[in-house]
Design an enzyme around this catalytic site. Structure first.
Site, PDB file in Angstrom:
ATOM      1  N   SER A 118      -4.868  -7.006 -23.663  1.00 42.41           N
ATOM      2  CA  SER A 118      -4.364  -6.204 -24.780  1.00 42.41           C
ATOM      3  C   SER A 118      -3.878  -4.813 -24.414  1.00 42.41           C
ATOM      4  CB  SER A 118      -5.429  -6.100 -25.873  1.00 42.41           C
ATOM      5  OG  SER A 118      -6.622  -5.550 -25.353  1.00 42.41           O
TER       6      SER A 118
ATOM      7  N   LYS B  58      -0.176  -2.574 -29.382  1.00 41.65           N
ATOM      8  CA  LYS B  58      -0.149  -1.845 -30.650  1.00 41.65           C
ATOM      9  C   LYS B  58       1.255  -1.510 -31.148  1.00 41.65           C
ATOM     10  CE  LYS B  58      -4.631  -1.068 -31.596  1.00 41.65           C
ATOM     11  NZ  LYS B  58      -5.270  -1.329 -32.900  1.00 41.65           N
TER      12      LYS B  58
END
Length: 305
Positions: free
Chosen positions: A291, A45
């Site tokens: 991720s 992110k």
């Protein structure tokens, strides 16, 4: 709709140099892992969050997040010296809330279905810029730098697997990979219990699942109950399809990554690996995007035991 281009992604790559880590490709059997869990904030992110702030140059920001985007935006806001408020849903792991606060941001906890409403209200009341977790071209372009790196580091890649929640990560990665290597097959991955994007693609329109459905999954980072029109357009244009994985497969992937790759991951971060291990994706030189690694310690201990 105006989709993110490879030029947008290359510009983002220049902006995030020195902030986001260029994560390596790690060999796992006959495939490779892209461990974004090794980023300074524990997830991919930071790429989109920092790129968005570099583009927008706001005086203060607010967002809604399941945790990882909030931490990344808080980190980016600290770099830019601007205040940050993060709205998180009830049930967000304590480790994620603590990490957000550790970067100096304010955390506001609300019922899951009130996240966006509260973020919009705070933006209006406090004069803050709303930086959404996925529904923004700068966010998508920042996440797309992962795809850029994959193709540069493994030019003969054949399959890329990437988790899908709101769709920003999959949109950016797929946009980059397809621009550079149109023959590569890019698949999104979702939990069976939060498969709104898969249903949306099948229906040809955005389908929303109630939070009472999506919050059943152990993958707290993939519980967003809808893709946006912007991300849906990217997914429809670039993805081969979406593979869904079970809760047991998510747990198994977390254990597998810890034991074989020495990577601590959250269930959301292990989703693409779960799809790879399931055998339900085409054979080929495959990269699975890991991720995130911001897992609740107690949850990790229960899964790993």
């Amino acid at each position: 709709m105006d989709l993110v281009t490879i030029d947008d992604i290359r510009e983002a790559a220049e902006r995030i140099k020195g902030i986001a880590v260029r994560t390596p490709l790690l060999r796992m059997g006959e495939s490779w892992l892209k461990p974004e869990s090794l980023q300074p904030v524990g997830s991919f992110k930071i790429r989109g969050a920092y790129n968005a702030l570099a583009v927008l140059r706001p005086s203060g920001v607010v967002t809604h997040s399941s945790g990882n985007h909030g931490q990344a935006l808080a980190c980016a806001a600290a770099e830019f010296g601007v205040p940050c408020t993060v709205v998180v849903p009830e049930g967000t792991p304590a480790v994620k809330k603590a990490a957000i606060e550790g970067w100096g941001a304010e955390v506001v906890v609300v019922p899951p279905d009130q996240r966006e409403v509260m973020a919009e209200r705070l933006a209006a009341e406090r004069g803050l810029t709303l930086v959404p977790p996925y529904d923004h071209r700068a966010i998508i372009a920042g996440q797309g730098t992962i795809g850029l790196e994959i193709v540069e580091d493994l030019p003969d890649v054949e399959v890329v697997l990437v988790p899908v929640s709101g769709g920003g990560l999959a949109s950016g990665v797929a946009a980059a990979v397809k621009a550079l290597r149109p023959d590569v097959r890019v698949y999104g991955v979702e939990p069976e219990l939060a498969a709104d994007a898969a249903e949306s693609l099948a229906a040809g329109r955005v389908v929303t699942w109630e939070t009472s459905r999506t919050f059943r999954t152990i993958a707290d980072g993939l519980r967003v109950n809808r893709v946006s029109e912007l991300t849906f357009a990217h997914l429809r244009e670039h993805l081969e399809g979406i593979v869904t994985v079970s809760e047991d497969e998510l747990r198994g992937a977390v254990r597998h990554l810890a034991r074989t790759a020495r990577l601590v991951t959250e269930p959301s971060g292990a989703a693409a690996t779960a799809a790879l291990l399931s055998g339900r994706v085409p054979a080929g030189r495959t990269v699975a995007v890991v991720s995130g690694g911001n897992v609740d310690p107690e949850l990790f201990a229960r899964i790993y035991a």
